[in-house]
Design a protein around this motif. Structure first.
Motif, mmCIF file in Angstrom:
data_model
loop_
_atom_site.group_PDB
_atom_site.id
_atom_site.type_symbol
_atom_site.label_atom_id
_atom_site.label_comp_id
_atom_site.label_asym_id
_atom_site.label_seq_id
_atom_site.Cartn_x
_atom_site.Cartn_y
_atom_site.Cartn_z
ATOM 1 N N PHE A 328 -65.859 15.647 59.362
ATOM 2 C CA PHE A 328 -64.917 14.676 59.362
ATOM 3 C C PHE A 328 -64.302 14.801 60.916
ATOM 4 N N ILE A 329 -64.492 15.927 61.429
ATOM 5 C CA ILE A 329 -64.037 16.040 62.834
ATOM 6 C C ILE A 329 -65.152 15.402 63.479
ATOM 7 N N GLN A 330 -66.267 15.789 63.097
ATOM 8 C CA GLN A 330 -67.525 15.165 63.807
ATOM 9 C C GLN A 330 -67.527 13.501 63.956
ATOM 10 N N VAL A 331 -67.466 13.144 62.987
ATOM 11 C CA VAL A 331 -67.576 11.786 62.509
ATOM 12 C C VAL A 331 -66.040 10.957 62.946
ATOM 13 N N ASN A 332 -65.126 11.278 62.295
ATOM 14 C CA ASN A 332 -63.996 10.593 62.416
ATOM 15 C C ASN A 332 -63.901 9.352 61.890
ATOM 16 N N PRO A 333 -63.756 8.875 60.718
ATOM 17 C CA PRO A 333 -63.889 7.566 60.202
ATOM 18 C C PRO A 333 -62.928 6.545 60.842
ATOM 19 N N GLU A 334 -61.739 7.080 61.190
ATOM 20 C CA GLU A 334 -60.707 6.073 61.912
ATOM 21 C C GLU A 334 -61.134 5.515 63.105
ATOM 22 N N LYS A 335 -61.805 6.641 64.186
ATOM 23 C CA LYS A 335 -62.072 6.227 65.330
ATOM 24 C C LYS A 335 -63.361 5.323 65.134
ATOM 25 N N ALA A 337 -64.120 3.392 62.838
ATOM 26 C CA ALA A 337 -63.866 1.743 62.089
ATOM 27 C C ALA A 337 -63.263 1.207 63.532
ATOM 28 N N GLU A 338 -62.356 1.906 64.273
ATOM 29 C CA GLU A 338 -61.732 1.148 65.259
ATOM 30 C C GLU A 338 -62.415 0.677 66.192
ATOM 31 N N ASN A 339 -63.581 1.551 66.824
ATOM 32 C CA ASN A 339 -64.552 1.271 67.806
ATOM 33 C C ASN A 339 -65.355 -0.229 67.304
ATOM 34 N N LEU A 340 -65.699 -0.161 65.987
ATOM 35 C CA LEU A 340 -66.465 -1.258 65.549
ATOM 36 C C LEU A 340 -65.819 -2.527 65.772
ATOM 37 N N GLN A 343 -65.631 -3.931 69.098
ATOM 38 C CA GLN A 343 -67.072 -4.419 69.269
ATOM 39 C C GLN A 343 -67.284 -5.660 68.610
ATOM 40 N N GLY A 344 -66.383 -6.006 67.774
ATOM 41 C CA GLY A 344 -66.851 -7.248 66.978
ATOM 42 C C GLY A 344 -67.939 -6.967 65.994
ATOM 43 N N GLY A 345 -67.956 -5.626 65.669
ATOM 44 C CA GLY A 345 -68.936 -5.138 64.365
ATOM 45 C C GLY A 345 -68.304 -5.017 63.138
ATOM 46 N N TYR A 346 -69.035 -5.163 62.059
ATOM 47 C CA TYR A 346 -68.740 -5.002 60.672
ATOM 48 C C TYR A 346 -69.535 -4.618 59.778
ATOM 49 N N SER A 349 -69.827 -6.932 53.466
ATOM 50 C CA SER A 349 -69.072 -6.930 52.304
ATOM 51 C C SER A 349 -67.943 -5.937 52.159
ATOM 52 N N VAL A 350 -67.589 -5.394 53.570
ATOM 53 C CA VAL A 350 -66.425 -4.456 53.754
ATOM 54 C C VAL A 350 -65.436 -4.974 54.927
ATOM 55 N N ARG A 351 -64.261 -4.854 54.577
ATOM 56 C CA ARG A 351 -63.029 -5.564 55.503
ATOM 57 C C ARG A 351 -63.179 -4.506 56.567
ATOM 58 N N PRO A 352 -62.999 -5.269 57.913
ATOM 59 C CA PRO A 352 -62.656 -4.288 58.962
ATOM 60 C C PRO A 352 -61.353 -3.539 58.885
ATOM 61 N N GLY A 353 -61.491 -2.594 59.716
ATOM 62 C CA GLY A 353 -60.016 -1.958 59.816
ATOM 63 C C GLY A 353 -59.990 -0.926 58.991
ATOM 64 N N LYS A 354 -59.012 -0.843 58.278
ATOM 65 C CA LYS A 354 -58.724 0.173 56.908
ATOM 66 C C LYS A 354 -59.680 0.103 55.965
ATOM 67 N N GLY A 355 -60.393 -1.034 55.641
ATOM 68 C CA GLY A 355 -61.485 -1.049 54.619
ATOM 69 C C GLY A 355 -62.655 -0.262 54.996
ATOM 70 N N THR A 356 -62.935 -0.529 56.332
ATOM 71 C CA THR A 356 -64.288 0.159 56.849
ATOM 72 C C THR A 356 -64.023 1.521 56.842
#
Length: 430
Positions: A328-335, A337-340, A343-346, A349-356
């Protein structure tokens, strides 16, 4: 691979990086043979069956068997890194703040890690010197005394800081993670000695059971090859999550993939767990002379000795825990999701932000479960085999060593490929 290496050596900047890395590793290997003044290096052979000795000696590339200036290796630095990373998890607010400041914060945390490394190296140096001298029948320290222990601790601490600096230089000017490369070189350098130890223990004195020893050796070789294949498979296996981009031109490819490795943490959990096991044993060295026969001391000795069942279980558990922690340190899902989102990425079938973030966390958790089981089994099975068949300690640590060697080799190969691809793009632009 050889073709890629041949092509890489033709490029001046890549060749210089390779030669620089080899040069630093050669200096490290030379340093492992310089014995600390005031120490009877022959006395250290009495501890060849000790768990703490085997682990420190393996990761130090045989430096502890010579009680050299590099005897501590990078173990204090790794332990300090663990402590600093743990303190960033909402424990020390200042560390949490620095972890969010990018490059500036990273430099501050690295500085704290270095200072903590000095303290850990000094304490650990006195601990192993005092503990091994108390157990040594031949007298490890020639003139035991406060000034002698202090001078030895200062030399070993300086050696650790020099090794740490060499590792940083490899990271900046050479190939791969410097600390991992130093551990890698130490393990590889120990292979001939480990083979001789196995030959002397299992084949040379086999007598009438020589054919059984040969068959067992062949089975062991097959098992090692199978483990290498398994490690390569798991280290390269990844789950691809489809990513779509809404802001791209309709004519372009509007989807790509986010690759998540089954073992995102790499070999770091194994190195972390090893250091975590060594540190308590070092501290206990201070009490070995006066409390060595007490019940609490014997219990803790069994708990932190990977050669004992409870110690092996604790070692495996630490590997599993650190696998989740470092993934979780290497990947860091919060960062991610924020970067996606920026960049307009998603993810379809998954909500951007917290859902991602939650989705990536759940996938990473499932992948890390498989990765943790894989790392734990690879590290545990050789230890169990060593206990059951009374094999040399090098076999007991064989799984850990293989994980590190194969993992570092794969990572270095990926970096070399990246450099070659980068050169190809530069040549095309020019």
């Amino acid at each position: 691979m050889f073709k890629m290496l041949s092509s890489a050596l033709k490029e001046k900047d890549i060749r210089n990086k390779i030669l620089f890395t080899l040069g630093v590793l050669i200096i490290f290997r030379l340093g492992t043979h310089i014995t600390v003044p005031g120490v009877n290096a022959k006395a250290i052979s009495e501890f060849s069956d000790s768990g703490i000795f085997s682990m420190l000696n393996t990761f130090g590339g045989g430096a502890l068997s010579q009680y050299s200036i590099f005897a501590m290796g990078v173990s204090p630095y790794i332990t300090s890194s663990i402590v600093v990373q743990l303190l960033q998890m909402d424990i020390v607010p200042k560390f949490v703040e620095w972890s969010k400041q990018g490059e500036v914060g990273r430099k501050k945390l690295n500085q704290v890690t270095r200072y903590l490394t000095i303290i850990m190296a000094f304490v650990q140096s006195i601990g192993i010197s005092y503990g091994f001298n108390a157990l040594s029948g031949m007298g490890l320290i020639k003139n035991p005394g406060a000034s002698t222990y202090l001078s030895i601790a200062l030399i070993l601490t300086a050696g650790t800081m020099l090794v740490m600096w060499m590792g940083e230089q490899i990271t900046v000017k050479g190939f791969g993670n410097g600390v991992s490369m130093i551990i890698f070189s130490g393990i590889v350098a120990r292979v001939p000695a480990d083979v001789m130890d196995y030959y002397n223990a299992q084949i040379r004195n086999a007598g009438p059971d020589l054919w059984k020893a040969i068959l067992f050796t062949l089975a062991l070789i097959v098992a090692i090859i199978a483990v290498v294949i398994l490690v390569v498979y798991f280290e390269t296996a990844k789950r691809k999550i489809k990513i779509s981009y809404s802001k791209r031109a309709a004519a372009s490819d509007q989807s790509t993939f986010l690759p998540l490795k089954i073992n995102s943490a790499g070999v770091i959990p194994v190195i972390f767990a090893s250091s975590f096991i060594v540190t308590p044993q070092t501290i206990m060295g201070f009490f070995r002379g006066t409390q060595g026969d007490t019940q609490w001391f014997q219990i803790l000795s069994n708990v932190f000795d990977y050669q004992k069942p409870i110690g092996a279980a604790l070692y495996t558990l630490l590997i599993v825990v650190f696998t989740f922690f470092y993934a979780f340190i290497q990947v860091n899902p919060e960062k991610v999701a924020e970067n996606l989102q920026k960049q307009g990425g998603y993810i379809p079938s998954v909500r951007p932000g917290k859902g991602t973030e939650d989705y990536i966390s759940s996938v990473l958790m499932r992948l890390s479960t498989v990765g943790a089981v894989y790392l734990g089994l690879i590290a545990l099975l050789p230890i169990v085999a060593g206990i059951l068949w009374n094999l040399p300690q090098s076999i007991g640590l064989g799984g850990t060593s293989l994980l590190i060697v194969v993992g570092v080799a794969l990572e270095s190969t990926r970096q070399l490929e990246g450099q070659m691809i980068k050169r190809s793009y530069l040549g095309f632009i020019q």
